[in-house]
Design an enzyme around this catalytic site. Structure first.
Site, PDB file in Angstrom:
ATOM      1  CB  SER A 556      -0.955  -0.032   1.193  1.00  0.00           C
ATOM      2  OG  SER A 556      -1.939   0.967   1.080  1.00  0.00           O
ATOM      3  CG  HIS A 674      -5.678  -2.114  -0.035  1.00  0.00           C
ATOM      4  ND1 HIS A 674      -4.900  -1.646  -1.071  1.00  0.00           N
ATOM      5  CD2 HIS A 674      -5.149  -1.576   1.096  1.00  0.00           C
ATOM      6  CE1 HIS A 674      -3.958  -0.853  -0.591  1.00  0.00           C
ATOM      7  NE2 HIS A 674      -4.076  -0.801   0.723  1.00  0.00           N
TER       8      HIS A 674
END
Length: 708
Positions: A556, A674
């Site tokens: 991320s 994610h």
């Protein structure tokens, strides 16, 4: 030699498993007089069949490499055993009129579930409230969040699929697990999350709501979060709007009810940059604004003594706690009850008699207890180099804390009679990942500007510092989020091969308070990359690893970090693993979640911020003819936080530029996002690929270690 053999697994140029070169379709954009050329902007188009075909071919090439790693089968068995043979982990524990409700991760199941317990010392009496594995045996339906009614009778649960975090709200009876009422749609998203707060008698709740139907244009569907009220048993079409029309497009709302339902507190964040404002609503009354973004209040909790407690950073970058009397709530009348100290205040929980404060001391945590009446503050004893995760007040006045270290699994403790000791409960995870042969050393690097940066090194006892230890350095550095000590079952597989695992507490996080965060955001982001590189240099200088034995790992915002390190120091790493990362800093704000990141990273609309973004944007600093370290990029097709096109574009650019015979691989999961909501099978497969990739590049065959 091993790398050459592995590259042969990719086949010849004509082989269907060879990574396909991406066509160049040049687009030129101008920012403040600077012309920027982009050959791969076309890879941003998710629905383009050519993009899907290219991505699928890249994934096939990645699988051809990863599936032929020496020792992969044994590594997969070991990681699977480490995960599936560990004990149950409880999380999100709360008490409501004698009813304990918690999340439970059972390694025998693909997704966590929600259970109820009579006490924290009776896990054997747990009853399942909601098992998403029963709803969806594929493991692709996940719980985003849940909220229990104040009487412990009902639980509101947001459910989403395939890692999308696009959640609808369902209601279940805690006692029976029976679903009741209708579904409330669009309460959660990967942009601003979601939240629920119940009224006093459990007949209704306030909830976060995203635009429905034609209320907003499609491009605004993940924005403009508002607060609405739902009456249990009534159609959602009858829900009542409460607050939000005056809030920013990138507002992120979190809700909390007082224990007796007398007040509701709403935290409203201005995107992801750390600013927050607070609104308060009496049970019978209207919302009033308690603080604004510029007031510096960032966290809040409703107490059990007729007060709200607020964490403020106004004039106190490490934080101070204010008490606001709810009988006459006004920020200018607030009293400081915990002044700023040496530690950065991370969290706090009020009870009827005391305020418990969790501090960070550069990464590790501590707990302090402040009596609400007379008496001096006292420390609560916790292990060294530990993190304090959840802190939850129980009805009898005790406080429940979840504590874990790098070497010991997470466990819940409650305060003892004195309030300064911790008593273990039976909500403790067990693990076959035994770290008794390991130790944690806390060292300090010097960054480019002289800043002292902590580095936590997990290593085998008696290690030889000869520069030949396979070493992974991990980092994040953003949003004020801190890297705290965390137990990992799968990391044991890395220690099996004599590996060293280091975690850097770099700027951009909150390990030393708001100043530490601000020193690594907006136009100061380069400090984050310098800190991480300094940590790598420390590991080399102290004899852990040379560049042939050093790999870096992040995801991320940590993926952005990996991209920056790869392009700024291309010859310093043997391998790089970058998951769900951001790489094009000029185009990111045009994506839904990228807009929320503007308050953290900056915007190309501002000349100075554009200059800073362009100066480090990894995608724009790939150089033709440069030799780059072998890199594995991982992304999820359903990622709502970082669009997968970042990884596609970065891989295309690197493959075209790289002069070395090193693999640049793109692994795309079609059933994840994610990382939130990923099934246990997906998590295990990902860890096998990540560790396996690094081992292969360092010439490590796991079979040799498994046979010892």
């Amino acid at each position: 030699m091993l790398v050459a053999i592995l590259l042969l697994a990719l086949g010849t140029q004509e082989s269907p498993t060879q990574p396909p070169a991406a066509a160049k379709r040049t687009v030129t954009r101008e920012y403040h007089g600077v012309k920027v050329v982009d050959d791969y902007e076309w890879l941003e188009r998710e629905d383009d069949p050519a993009v899907r075909a290219w991505s699928d071919a890249q994934n096939a090439a990645a699988r051809a490499f990863l599936d032929h790693i020496p020792g992969r089968e044994r590594l997969s068995q070991r990681i699977g055993q480490l995960v599936r043979s560990s004990g149950i982990r409880y999380f999100g524990v709360s008490e409501h009129r004698g009813v304990i409700v918690a999340g439970r991760s059972d390694p025998a199941k693909k997704q966590p579930e929600i259970v109820s317990l009579p006490s924290t010392d009776a896990p054997e009496a747990a009853r399942i409230v909601l098992d998403p594995n029963a709803l969806d045996p594929s493991g692709h339906t996940a719980i985003d969040f849940w909220s229990v009614s104040l009487d412990g009778r009902l639980v509101a649960v947001s459910l989403s699929k395939n890692g999308s975090e696009a959640g609808d709200l369902h209601l279940y009876e805690v006692a029976t697990g029976r679903e009741v009422g209708g579904v409330v749609p669009r309460v959660n998203n990967g942009t601003a999350g979601g939240s629920v707060a119940w009224n006093a008698d459990g007949t209704g709740f306030w909830y976060t709501r995203y635009p429905r139907g034609a209320e907003r244009p499609p491009e605004d569907a993940a924005f403009y979060q508002q607060i609405w009220f739902h009456k249990v048993g009534r159609p959602t079409e009858e829900d009542v709007y409460e607050l939000g029309k005056e809030l920013p497009r990138i507002a992120e709302i979190a809700l909390e009810s007082a224990q007796d339902g007398s007040f509701v507190l709403a935290q409203v964040k201005n995107g992801d940059g750390g600013e927050a404002g607070f609104w308060l609503r009496p049970a019978r009354g209207r919302w009033l604004q308690l603080s604004r973004f510029e007031d510096g209040v960032v966290e809040g909790r409703l107490g059990r003594d007729g007060a709200a407690y607020l964490l403020s950073r106004a004039g106190a970058p490490k934080g101070k706690i204010l008490r606001v009397d709810l009988a006459s709530p006004a920020l200018h009348r607030a009293k400081v009850v915990v002044p700023e100290g040496e530690g950065a205040i991370l969290a706090f929980v009020p009870t009827a008699k005391a305020l418990y404060v969790v501090d960070l001391l550069g990464g590790p945590g501590r707990i302090r207890m402040f009596p609400l009446g007379r008496g001096a503050p006292r420390d609560v004893r916790v292990p060294e180099v530990a993190s304090v995760r959840q802190a939850e007040a129980l009805q009898n006045g005790d406080v429940l804390f979840e504590v874990e270290t790098y070497l010991r699994p997470p466990a819940f403790y409650r305060t003892d009679a004195s309030g300064t000791g911790l008593v273990p409960t039976k909500l403790a995870m067990t693990s076959v990942a035994d770290y008794s042969d390991c130790e944690v050393v806390r060292a300090y690097a010097r960054s480019k500007d002289g800043t002292r940066v902590p580095v936590n090194v997990i290593r085998r006892k008696g290690i030889r510092l000869d520069g030949h230890n396979p070493t992974i350095l991990y980092g994040y550095g953003g949003y004020g989020l801190s890297e705290r000590p965390a137990f990992s079952t799968t990391r044991r597989a890395w220690m099996d091969v004599g590996g060293v695992y280091a975690v850097a507490n770099i700027r951009g996080g909150g390990e030393y308070g708001d100043d530490w965060h601000r020193a690594g955001n907006l136009t100061r982001k380069q400090n984050v990359f310098d800190d991480f590189f300094a940590a790598a240099q420390l590991l080399t200088a102290e004899g852990y690893a040379d560049k042939e034995h050093l790999a870096i790992l992040g995801g991320s915002n940590g993926g952005l970090l990996m991209g920056a390190e790869l392009t700024q120091h291309p010859a310093s790493w043997k391998a790089v693993v970058s998951a769900v990362g951001i790489y094009d800093m000029l185009r990111v704000e045009g994506t839904p979640n990228g807009a929320f990141n503007v308050t953290e990273f900056g915007t190309v609309k501002d000349p100075e911020q554009f200059k800073a973004l362009y100066a480090y944007s990894p995608y724009h600093h790939v150089v033709d003819g440069q030799a780059y370290a072998a890199t594995l990029f991982l992304t999820g097709a359903n990622d709502p936080r970082v669009d997968p096109w970042h990884s596609r574009k970065m891989v295309a650019r690197l493959q075209a530029a790289n002069s070395a015979k090193t693999p640049i691989l793109l692994r795309t999961s079609s059933s994840s996002g994610h990382g939130m909501g990923s099934s246990l099978d997906e998590i295990i497969a990902e860890r096998v690929d990540m560790y396996g990739f690094i081992m292969a590049l360092m010439g490590i065959d796991y079979d040799r270690y498994a046979q010892r």
